[in-house]
Scaffold this motif. Structure first.
Motif, PDB file in Angstrom:
ATOM      1  N   LEU A  51       0.831  -1.206   0.000  1.00  0.00           N
ATOM      2  CA  LEU A  51       0.000   0.000   0.000  1.00  0.00           C
ATOM      3  C   LEU A  51       0.867   1.258   0.000  1.00  0.00           C
ATOM      4  CD1 LEU A  51      -2.843  -0.976   2.507  1.00  0.00           C
ATOM      5  CD2 LEU A  51      -2.988  -0.809   0.015  1.00  0.00           C
ATOM      6  N   CYS A  52       1.926   1.240   0.804  1.00  0.00           N
ATOM      7  CA  CYS A  52       2.836   2.396   0.839  1.00  0.00           C
ATOM      8  C   CYS A  52       3.521   2.587  -0.512  1.00  0.00           C
ATOM      9  CB  CYS A  52       3.881   2.208   1.939  1.00  0.00           C
ATOM     10  SG  CYS A  52       3.201   2.201   3.609  1.00  0.00           S
ATOM     11  N   ALA A  53       3.969   1.480  -1.098  1.00  0.00           N
ATOM     12  CA  ALA A  53       4.620   1.580  -2.407  1.00  0.00           C
ATOM     13  C   ALA A  53       3.650   2.076  -3.473  1.00  0.00           C
ATOM     14  CB  ALA A  53       5.192   0.220  -2.807  1.00  0.00           C
ATOM     15  N   ALA A  54       2.400   1.613  -3.408  1.00  0.00           N
ATOM     16  CA  ALA A  54       1.402   2.074  -4.381  1.00  0.00           C
ATOM     17  C   ALA A  54       1.125   3.565  -4.212  1.00  0.00           C
ATOM     18  CB  ALA A  54       0.115   1.267  -4.223  1.00  0.00           C
ATOM     19  N   SER A  55       1.093   4.045  -2.971  1.00  0.00           N
ATOM     20  CA  SER A  55       0.868   5.473  -2.732  1.00  0.00           C
ATOM     21  C   SER A  55       2.015   6.311  -3.283  1.00  0.00           C
ATOM     22  CB  SER A  55       0.708   5.739  -1.233  1.00  0.00           C
ATOM     23  OG  SER A  55      -0.386   5.021  -0.704  1.00  0.00           O
ATOM     24  N   VAL A  56       3.235   5.844  -3.063  1.00  0.00           N
ATOM     25  CA  VAL A  56       4.396   6.569  -3.601  1.00  0.00           C
ATOM     26  C   VAL A  56       4.360   6.567  -5.124  1.00  0.00           C
ATOM     27  CG1 VAL A  56       6.911   6.560  -3.769  1.00  0.00           C
ATOM     28  CG2 VAL A  56       5.812   6.131  -1.574  1.00  0.00           C
ATOM     29  N   ALA A  57       4.044   5.409  -5.710  1.00  0.00           N
ATOM     30  CA  ALA A  57       3.991   5.322  -7.173  1.00  0.00           C
ATOM     31  C   ALA A  57       2.909   6.236  -7.736  1.00  0.00           C
ATOM     32  CB  ALA A  57       3.749   3.876  -7.601  1.00  0.00           C
ATOM     33  N   LEU A  58       1.740   6.270  -7.070  1.00  0.00           N
ATOM     34  CA  LEU A  58       0.656   7.139  -7.534  1.00  0.00           C
ATOM     35  C   LEU A  58       1.061   8.609  -7.441  1.00  0.00           C
ATOM     36  CD1 LEU A  58      -2.253   7.412  -8.535  1.00  0.00           C
ATOM     37  CD2 LEU A  58      -2.998   7.384  -6.143  1.00  0.00           C
ATOM     38  N   SER A  59       1.734   8.983  -6.360  1.00  0.00           N
ATOM     39  CA  SER A  59       2.186  10.372  -6.200  1.00  0.00           C
ATOM     40  C   SER A  59       3.184  10.740  -7.289  1.00  0.00           C
ATOM     41  CB  SER A  59       2.820  10.559  -4.821  1.00  0.00           C
ATOM     42  OG  SER A  59       1.901  10.263  -3.794  1.00  0.00           O
ATOM     43  N   LEU A  60       4.120   9.824  -7.580  1.00  0.00           N
ATOM     44  CA  LEU A  60       5.102  10.101  -8.633  1.00  0.00           C
ATOM     45  C   LEU A  60       4.441  10.194 -10.009  1.00  0.00           C
ATOM     46  CD1 LEU A  60       8.067   7.813  -7.505  1.00  0.00           C
ATOM     47  CD2 LEU A  60       7.877  10.300  -7.296  1.00  0.00           C
ATOM     48  N   LEU A  61       3.424   9.345 -10.256  1.00  0.00           N
ATOM     49  CA  LEU A  61       2.714   9.414 -11.525  1.00  0.00           C
ATOM     50  C   LEU A  61       1.971  10.738 -11.677  1.00  0.00           C
ATOM     51  CD1 LEU A  61       1.273   5.791 -11.891  1.00  0.00           C
ATOM     52  CD2 LEU A  61       3.036   6.874 -13.302  1.00  0.00           C
ATOM     53  N   MET A  62       1.338  11.184 -10.593  1.00  0.00           N
ATOM     54  CA  MET A  62       0.627  12.465 -10.652  1.00  0.00           C
ATOM     55  C   MET A  62       1.597  13.621 -10.872  1.00  0.00           C
ATOM     56  SD  MET A  62      -2.106  11.827  -7.553  1.00  0.00           S
ATOM     57  CE  MET A  62      -2.808  13.470  -7.677  1.00  0.00           C
ATOM     58  N   LEU A  63       2.749  13.589 -10.191  1.00  0.00           N
ATOM     59  CA  LEU A  63       3.758  14.623 -10.389  1.00  0.00           C
ATOM     60  C   LEU A  63       4.302  14.586 -11.809  1.00  0.00           C
ATOM     61  CD1 LEU A  63       5.573  16.851  -9.252  1.00  0.00           C
ATOM     62  CD2 LEU A  63       7.148  15.063  -8.468  1.00  0.00           C
ATOM     63  N   GLY A  64       4.564  13.375 -12.325  1.00  0.00           N
ATOM     64  CA  GLY A  64       5.035  13.253 -13.699  1.00  0.00           C
ATOM     65  C   GLY A  64       4.014  13.754 -14.708  1.00  0.00           C
TER      66      GLY A  64
END
Length: 474
Positions: free
Chosen positions: A25-38
């Motif tokens: 869940l933590c990794a998915a949250s980080v990945a989602l945040s990076l995708l939104m920033l990208g």
């Protein structure tokens, strides 16, 4: 016992399942945040930097026989599935009265991209889109390709060295126009450009955007004054807020008695971080501008009254207001860094004969320096993007003079300045042509993000350097 053991085993199984899922869940949250920033950066890059790429010009013939020329901007679906409508930037406002044209796609009979279509950026009118017939210069006249070559040669010269010339232009529907060369800023023939020439034009457009001042109510030109004002204000704000924030944190953590009053002060400082920024702007306007600034005018600049010197918004009051706004951030970050320093470090320094002042300056503060820089990083990130308080204490839509020049005292703290955040707001909502300003809004937003990133990276690199030197943690 059997049921209790089964219940315990069931609870352990649930906790074991949570332990397995929680990292994902933590990794998915980080990945989602990076995708939104990208996605945000990709949008700003495409819309902002893409504006400077020479777009193709179309000559469009409608079924009614009308002909127009312009740049296709976007297609919009009509209601009730009635087809699509296409927006063209046609320019030629001094001839047609408008520079944007919506055309129903079904009405288009023919679309061409002739190589001889040109686009002139002019002042004060909008761009001209059409054809170059000739250039008249004194008793000489150039036509055809010679006219275009002469035009590019003249535009490459400084404005003071250009010959007095007139351009003979024609629109695609046959209307003619005599355009003075003195009012032409740039010229393009995008349909005839090879890719390398378009890349050169793109880089030149980006450079002019970064190095020139705004024109035409901020819908054309560059943002150099806003870049300079933003960076200068952030630097002054950091210089003002850092010592006060550090000293306040040292007092609260190292000197003050840890009682009820100190706890109330800490709660108050943390609550100040959540106060809306416009409240700080009102405070700065009332206390700094009208209060302190008005008093300075009465004491030292009475000969210039009623024209205010410091009794109006300026760089100094804007920097002080944002320093006050970000002060709680620096205090909290520094105090947390001080609290993480082991007490044994302090006791060991005192046991070796150091005074309390020496212990603070030579042991505690160097170890807490990364935490101080963390507070400064957060303060810079917030201050660089603030707009509401600056509107009250010194920012201007167009500053006639830069805050730094060659006249003593060189840094003029009383002058108004431009800011990228306010420039972005003004361009998006108060421009004469909001549609034309949209690409510049994206480009300015991208530039603001990059400047904040650059300032933050500078502080982060310095923090890591100090961390390696001292072996401390922040």
């Amino acid at each position: 016992m059997t049921s209790g053991a089964a219940s315990t085993a069931s609870r352990h199984a649930r906790f074991h399942w949570l332990n397995d899922v929680w990292p994902w869940l933590c990794a998915a949250s980080v990945a989602l945040s990076l995708l939104m920033l990208g996605a945000l950066l990709a949008l700003l890059l495409a819309r902002g930097l893409g504006h400077f790429w020479p777009a193709a010009l179309e000559e469009v013939t409608l079924r009614s026989g009308e002909t127009l020329a312009g740049e296709a901007v976007r297609d919009v679906a009509l209601p009730q599935q009635a087809g699509d409508e296409r927006l063209y930037f046609t320019g030629n406002q001094d001839i047609a009265g408008v520079r944007w044209r919506w055309v129903t796609v079904d009405e288009i009979a023919e679309r061409l991209q002739p190589d001889d279509l040109i686009r002139l950026e002019r002042s004060p009118w909008s761009d001209f889109i059409g054809r170059l017939v000739a250039i008249e210069e004194n008793d000489q006249r150039w036509e055809g390709d010679a006219a275009w070559q002469r035009l590019t040669t003249l535009l490459a010269l400084p404005a003071s060295q250009r010959q007095v010339s007139d351009l003979l232009l024609t629109t695609v529907d046959g209307q003619t126009l005599r355009q003075p060369l003195a009012n032409v800023i740039s010229a393009q023939m995008p349909n005839a450009m090879p890719w390398w020439q378009k890349a050169t034009t793109w880089s030149s457009g980006v450079w002019r955007f970064l190095s020139e001042g705004p024109r035409a109510a901020n819908t054309h030109g560059g943002v150099w004054p806003a870049i300079f004002g933003t960076v200068l204000m952030v630097i002054l704000m950091s210089v003002l807020v850092t010592p006060f924030g550090v000293l306040a944190a040292i007092y609260l953590n190292e000197i003050a008695h840890q009682g009820r009053l100190t706890r109330l002060v800490r709660i108050g400082v943390r609550n100040l971080a959540g106060v809306p920024s416009i409240v700080y702007g009102v405070f700065g306007l009332g206390v700094f501008v009208y209060g302190i600034g008005g008093s300075l005018d009465e004491w030292f600049f009475s000969d210039t009254l009623p024209s205010p010197t410091f009794g109006t918004g300026g760089l100094l009051w804007a920097s002080l207001t944002l320093a006050l706004l970000t002060l709680p951030v620096v205090i909290v970050a520094t105090e947390e860094g001080l609290a993480r320093i082991p007490e044994a470090q302090r006791e060991g320094a005192v046991a070796l004969g150091a005074t309390r002042l020496e212990m603070l300056t030579r042991i505690v503060l160097p170890m807490a320096a990364p935490a101080m820089l963390t507070g400064v990083i957060l303060a810079v990130a917030r201050a660089a993007g603030e707009v509401a308080p600056l509107m009250l204490v010194g920012v201007a839509k167009l500053a006639p003079q830069m805050p730094i020049d060659g006249d003593f005292p060189y840094l003029h703290l009383e002058r108004k300045f431009m800011h990228l955040g306010y420039h972005l707001f003004d361009t998006a909502f108060h421009g004469e042509d909001v549609q034309a300003a949209i690409p510049l809004v994206y480009a300015t937003a991208l530039l603001l993000v990059l400047i904040v990133l650059m300032l933050n990276l500078t502080a982060i690199f310095l923090r890591h350097y100090l961390r390696r030197q001292r072996g401390s943690e922040c």
